[in-house]
Design a protein around this motif. Sequence first.
Motif, PDB file in Angstrom:
ATOM      1  N   ALA A   1     -19.973 -35.901 -12.446  1.00 43.72           N
ATOM      2  CA  ALA A   1     -19.676 -36.226 -13.829  1.00 43.72           C
ATOM      3  C   ALA A   1     -18.538 -37.232 -13.856  1.00 43.72           C
ATOM      4  O   ALA A   1     -17.573 -37.070 -13.116  1.00 43.72           O
ATOM      5  CB  ALA A   1     -19.250 -34.962 -14.579  1.00 43.72           C
ATOM      6  N   PRO A   2     -18.597 -38.274 -14.659  1.00 45.20           N
ATOM      7  CA  PRO A   2     -19.646 -38.596 -15.642  1.00 45.20           C
ATOM      8  C   PRO A   2     -20.774 -39.468 -15.074  1.00 45.20           C
ATOM      9  O   PRO A   2     -21.607 -39.908 -15.841  1.00 45.20           O
ATOM     10  CB  PRO A   2     -18.861 -39.393 -16.688  1.00 45.20           C
ATOM     11  N   ILE A   3     -20.778 -39.700 -13.754  1.00 46.41           N
ATOM     12  CA  ILE A   3     -21.821 -40.575 -13.201  1.00 46.41           C
ATOM     13  C   ILE A   3     -22.968 -39.682 -12.757  1.00 46.41           C
ATOM     14  O   ILE A   3     -23.101 -39.339 -11.586  1.00 46.41           O
ATOM     15  CB  ILE A   3     -21.277 -41.447 -12.060  1.00 46.41           C
ATOM     16  N   PHE A   4     -23.795 -39.281 -13.745  1.00 45.16           N
ATOM     17  CA  PHE A   4     -24.855 -38.327 -13.449  1.00 45.16           C
ATOM     18  C   PHE A   4     -26.031 -38.998 -12.755  1.00 45.16           C
ATOM     19  O   PHE A   4     -26.805 -38.343 -12.089  1.00 45.16           O
ATOM     20  CB  PHE A   4     -25.309 -37.631 -14.738  1.00 45.16           C
ATOM     21  N   TRP A   5     -26.186 -40.295 -12.992  1.00 40.93           N
ATOM     22  CA  TRP A   5     -27.219 -41.043 -12.279  1.00 40.93           C
ATOM     23  C   TRP A   5     -26.520 -41.956 -11.291  1.00 40.93           C
ATOM     24  O   TRP A   5     -25.751 -42.816 -11.699  1.00 40.93           O
ATOM     25  CB  TRP A   5     -28.040 -41.890 -13.247  1.00 40.93           C
ATOM     26  N   GLY A   6     -26.805 -41.798 -10.031  1.00 45.04           N
ATOM     27  CA  GLY A   6     -26.121 -42.617  -9.041  1.00 45.04           C
ATOM     28  C   GLY A   6     -27.087 -43.503  -8.284  1.00 45.04           C
ATOM     29  O   GLY A   6     -27.973 -44.121  -8.874  1.00 45.04           O
ATOM     30  N   TRP A   7     -26.941 -43.534  -7.006  1.00 42.95           N
ATOM     31  CA  TRP A   7     -27.762 -44.403  -6.179  1.00 42.95           C
ATOM     32  C   TRP A   7     -29.252 -44.142  -6.263  1.00 42.95           C
ATOM     33  O   TRP A   7     -30.037 -45.084  -6.181  1.00 42.95           O
ATOM     34  CB  TRP A   7     -27.285 -44.309  -4.721  1.00 42.95           C
ATOM     35  N   PRO A   8     -29.691 -42.904  -6.385  1.00 44.27           N
ATOM     36  CA  PRO A   8     -31.148 -42.697  -6.424  1.00 44.27           C
ATOM     37  C   PRO A   8     -31.810 -43.497  -7.526  1.00 44.27           C
ATOM     38  O   PRO A   8     -32.885 -44.063  -7.323  1.00 44.27           O
ATOM     39  CB  PRO A   8     -31.302 -41.204  -6.668  1.00 44.27           C
ATOM     40  N   ILE A   9     -31.146 -43.569  -8.691  1.00 47.84           N
ATOM     41  CA  ILE A   9     -31.741 -44.312  -9.798  1.00 47.84           C
ATOM     42  C   ILE A   9     -31.589 -45.807  -9.553  1.00 47.84           C
ATOM     43  O   ILE A   9     -32.470 -46.606  -9.858  1.00 47.84           O
ATOM     44  CB  ILE A   9     -31.114 -43.873 -11.143  1.00 47.84           C
ATOM     45  N   VAL A  10     -30.467 -46.203  -8.940  1.00 43.84           N
ATOM     46  CA  VAL A  10     -30.286 -47.615  -8.571  1.00 43.84           C
ATOM     47  C   VAL A  10     -31.439 -48.019  -7.642  1.00 43.84           C
ATOM     48  O   VAL A  10     -32.104 -49.039  -7.847  1.00 43.84           O
ATOM     49  CB  VAL A  10     -28.924 -47.812  -7.876  1.00 43.84           C
ATOM     50  N   ASN A  11     -31.689 -47.183  -6.642  1.00 48.34           N
ATOM     51  CA  ASN A  11     -32.770 -47.485  -5.695  1.00 48.34           C
ATOM     52  C   ASN A  11     -34.121 -47.499  -6.389  1.00 48.34           C
ATOM     53  O   ASN A  11     -34.975 -48.335  -6.096  1.00 48.34           O
ATOM     54  CB  ASN A  11     -32.805 -46.450  -4.578  1.00 48.34           C
ATOM     55  N   PHE A  12     -34.306 -46.548  -7.295  1.00 49.04           N
ATOM     56  CA  PHE A  12     -35.585 -46.479  -8.025  1.00 49.04           C
ATOM     57  C   PHE A  12     -35.838 -47.782  -8.772  1.00 49.04           C
ATOM     58  O   PHE A  12     -36.894 -48.410  -8.626  1.00 49.04           O
ATOM     59  CB  PHE A  12     -35.558 -45.287  -8.987  1.00 49.04           C
TER      60      PHE A  12
END
Lengths: 239, 215, 478, 474
Positions: D81-92
């Motif tokens: 928190a607060p960065i609930f979306w990290g690298w996985p979404i960047v990679n996606f």
Amino acid sequence: MIMERFLFPRWTNPFLLVLGAAIGGGGLFAAAMGGLLTDPVTLNIGYQPTQPVPFSHAIHAGQLKLDCRYCHNTVFDASHAAVPPTATCINCHSPKNEAGQTSLAAVQADSLNLKPIHESWKSGKSMQWIRIHNLPEFVYFNHSAHVNSGVSCVSCHGRIDQMEKVYQHEELSMAWCIGCHQNPNEHLRPKEFVTKLDWEPSDDFWKEHYDVANQEEFALKVREEESINPQRHCAVCHR
Amino acid sequence: MAYNRCIGTRYCANNCPVKVRRFNYFNYNAEVGVGYGVEAFPSAIEKANRKLQALVLNPEVTVRGRGVMEKCTYCVQRVEKAKIHARKEGRKIEDGDVITACQAACSTNAIDFGNISDEESVVAKKHADTRAYGMLEQLNIKPRTMYLARVRNPHPRLKTTQQIEDLATIEAHHGHGGHGEGDGHDEHAADAHGEAAHNDSAHSDEHHGEEQHAE
Amino acid sequence: MSDTNSEKIVHGMMAEFTTVDTLLSACRRIRDAGYTKTDAYTPFPVHGIDKALGIKPTILPWICFFAGLTGTCIALTMEIWMNGVDYKYIISGKPFISLPAFIPVAFELTILLASFGAFFGMWALNGLPRFSNPMFTDPRFDRATDDRFFLYIDAKDERYDAAGVRSLLTDTGSDYVSEVLEDNTPKEIPRPIFVIWGVAVAASVIPLLCVLLMRVTNSSQPRFHIFMDMDFSPAKDAQQVTSLFADNRAMRPDVPGTVARGQLIGSLDVMTGIDVDSLQAMNAPQAQRLVAAFMQDDQAAIADEVTDVAKAEDDKETPSVMDTTPWVTENPMTVDSELMARGQQQFGIYCSVCHGMDGKGNGLVNQRAQEKGFDTWVPPSNMHQDTLYSDKYPDGKLFSTISNGIRKMPGYAGQIKVEDRWAIVAYVRALQKSQNATMDLIPEGRKEEVKSAVDAAQKELQRQADEAAKAAAAREQK
Amino acid sequence: MSLAIPNGLDNTVERPGERAPLVLGNTNYHDITESVCQVAERKPSAGWVGGFLVAFALLQMLGLLIVYLIYTGVGVWGNRAPIFWGWPIVNFVFWVGIGHAGTLISAILYLFRQEWRTSINRAAEAMTIFAVACAGTFPGIHVGRAWLAFWLAPYPSLNLWMWPQFRSPLLWDVFAVSTYGTVSLLFWYMGMVPDLATFRDRSKNKYRRMIYGLLCLGWSGSSRHWMRYEKAYAILAALAAPLVLSVHTIVSFDFAVSQVPGWHTTIFPPYFVAGAIFSGFAMVLTLMIPARSMLNLEKLITIRHLENMCKIILATGSLVGLAYGTEFFIAWYGQVPAEQFAFINRAFGPYWWAYWTMVSCNVISPQLFWFKKCRTTPWIIVVVCIFVNIGMWFERFVITITSLSRDYLPSAWAYFSPTWVDWGMLIGSFGLFFTLFLLFCRTLPVINMAEVKSSLAKQHHMAHAAAEHGEAEH
């Protein structure tokens, strides 16, 4: 040499139709099986464990007409319909002492089946009854909210008073709960008959007592009067 | 939060402007045996470490598993309990029926909780107070939790012109749309609720006069 | 060429070309010669060949169009029904049927189904997959996917005549013209495949039967939890067990010496049925023991203090504690019709099982116990005896009897709430009164009503008695 | 039958009234078949084996990390928190973007009758499929309870009787990416069928012939089949063109529909699509340039092809640059303080390094392609394309992470740091991508032979017509 070249045999052409039919049929069969297998009727209904004492609801609730609340006495007040403590059994089944006397008026004082009860009474350890109607623990079913609105025990538990050995009679799945919350009318009855599992209103019952034509109208009337509007948002059951 | 329905996309947490959501990144109940393998069988729960159990987990709320979002539910278990209790007695929720955990724990009674759709309730009145404001209201997020601004310079004769003007605008604003929140909750009439807290941190107009706590 | 070839079915005649242009001119020639069942085989799509051969346009675009339309309809129906009709749920104030939000999925499904239409429709119209094809019999045809072009005239064509076609094709400039013959690979589907299929079908009945059996029978095994997340909670609910406490109970009894908030009903007098102040004056030690027992929440000790029955019966000389205790003589609850109804209901639940609905001591449990003749059974008392009337048996004593039991009757303090016990007391008083009531006691306004009800009841009783007598007579005759 | 194009002719020069040839060398149809089929038919080179082993090892690592993740919990990533979306979404988002080039080349360039697409479309489409496979991995494992992700599907559950929430952009995303993956797969496979028939007919080995025979569904090259096939191909292209534009649009809705400052912008859909094409083409070139020399395909994938793609990169790169500028303009023009802060924070906040890496890689480096020398020199193209790939990954990083790390309330600000699992999964996803791509090179036709032959036939036809015309004039 030329004949050694691989050619698909001629039967592959008609076989494709057969294969197509088999795959189609197999797919339908698999889907139907998946549906059937995960159907709560298959999975949930009919759980009938063997209890430490073969207590017969058919005798106690059926023949002797003990009201459900004689044992499950918290049902109108609490979310939990209490499983009776050993003391409730002892009301009628107190054990014999060395002199062959019982401290209370007792029936079946010598019965072997009652031995675990008598032991529990002497040792003070609770009976290990097996819970049958067991919802996942993220579901918060409240008995008092339902029975006080006029939903009978029979709606969820079936004719317990006819069961020699109790089993789960209904799905108790979320879809099933929602079905009733969507349309509760057929499950509503006057509060005094909530624990009367065998209750069947006589033909003129509704006219005589509630001035309505039938159960459906009664349900509508009582819902209006007591604002019984079962909700379907998550927090009603889940916390 | 319906914890059992959450699959943990965390999208709600991203979008929460006040960032109150927290996520169960791991299985924090592994010690008491609620795992995702063999440990998950109920008999093993008893054998497992009793440390957390000794803390007496609240049976009235779901003990969160791994991978679900976490949020203050306004003590929904207490709200539901009060609603069922009131229903049994054939009445509506009244002030004092629901005491949230934070409210019960607050040593200065700074928190009020109740039914904002009931205009007679304490919270509804405090929501209508000119001092009431919501966090990040400008985003149109319609918060049900409202805070009360500091009370400053209460004597009319000590007010500056600027303050009188400000107050006039605030009052006009409240007169128009102050009661809007309760209207959208017909379906949840009984559980529409809100908070009003005395807030002792600075509000926007820092430079105006003295500050005084409203105790 | 072996002899068997002559018996083979002739499918048609093919000719090989090396360039597109020669192929196209050959196509035009055979079209003009009137052949219609013709085809060309090329390694890449040759433009203009449809005209050269006279091939009609395909209906594929229509298939796609309708498939796409189906996709749109499915998506919109699904979204509207699921979110707008079947399960309405408020999400950030958006309308239940929110068309803008439904567009993306509708768009995607339209494309998906239209693509399926194009893809599968194309194969279906082409009659593919079709693995065995007489064209493949000739090894030279392998170059049809590389750099050679083949023209084919089917034997089913009305104008087909082997020699004529051969000369026509040779005439178009082809240097290889050959008959297309059926190959001699097996034509019958091998039996093992059917056997395997049959076995698979037969085996698939087993899971079906298992599931059907599960549906109709009960099981001693609990439900199977596929995903256990949060299904089992470490938090302890009512009546669960725990290893945390010596008695293994998760529910804790009240702390000794305390009364939980909201659990003190009225006063100690109300809770015990004893005028505690008078008891204190008469027998201070007993009063103290009673209060102490009460504060310890020790039911047995309370019962001992209140009803020392054994002592009372053994020692006839000293008066029983039951007689000397200063009982509360008046029901502390407000006696009204609501309390009466409550009392009647609670009496029906807890008392009537032994004492009978009428209080005459012949409930269903007693009847069955008598029938079975248990030596440990003591028939319950009839409440309609003057020793139990309020002048001799004060309300407090009756309350205490219900709470703590008497002689062989168990106490019900654990099962019935204090208010409800007092309600039962009130109801029992009414019940007692009703047995010997006269018409004078009934208010003037309701006399008629009661009279007719009594008459009807008496008639009914008479009828039942007659029936019973008749039945008994019939039994005797037999 | 050969065409009169001298070997080594520079086909990047446009002569008025004449089309530059797309296929070089003394080429006939059979030569094309040979040069494409040799890739899969000859023994694998040491380079291929080595590359495959490395890629496969990385794929194994990804698999193990996924097992570890699912067993332990998504907290093994750096998301906090607060960065609930990290690298996985960047990679996606990065991989979905890469996955745009193939279908774009196949569909949109097909609809615009860009003949030069024929040599590169197959490999680009394959790359699309593999990139979408990489992309699909991440949202699947990103959810907290991956084993319940099937709840997103609108299936009738007898137990729950609950439906997914169609008003949520996340569900649109599920439909968009899965539809895109499916349609791309169909498109790719359908395009491959005639070439698979070529593989079948060249097979010396019975089993090889059987397998390719099954894969090509008994394709015979019949003109009637070709006609319907071409129609279906055109329809699929027409369907895939809006689809390819919609996918990244819908992915961008995940961000644009939210209210995080820096996400909540209407420019996202076109900006994401331009970025996707940009990064997709860069990835195609990064792969194609080494592949064409290693697989001896220089005559089919010519400098002209590379140059054309460089032009597209230049155009889309500049579009992306314009979008960056527009974002800042709108933030200033919109006068929303939170939005203004978000953009100032991007460029000058704690993640300034990511922002300026993004800008220099994405906007500045493709400007080299204004020079013909740069767009016709393979090694320069590769270097620029690698920079573009890095830049585009950083673009997603900047959007996702800087916006989340500092939104409305300063009390809830944080700085993101990735864990070793984040790194492992990013690298592992390249393992998945390259494993699939290398397998594709060895087993399937890397170039669309039928289409190349078809365009060769057109070239030939035109040359023929020109010659006839010339003769007539004389």
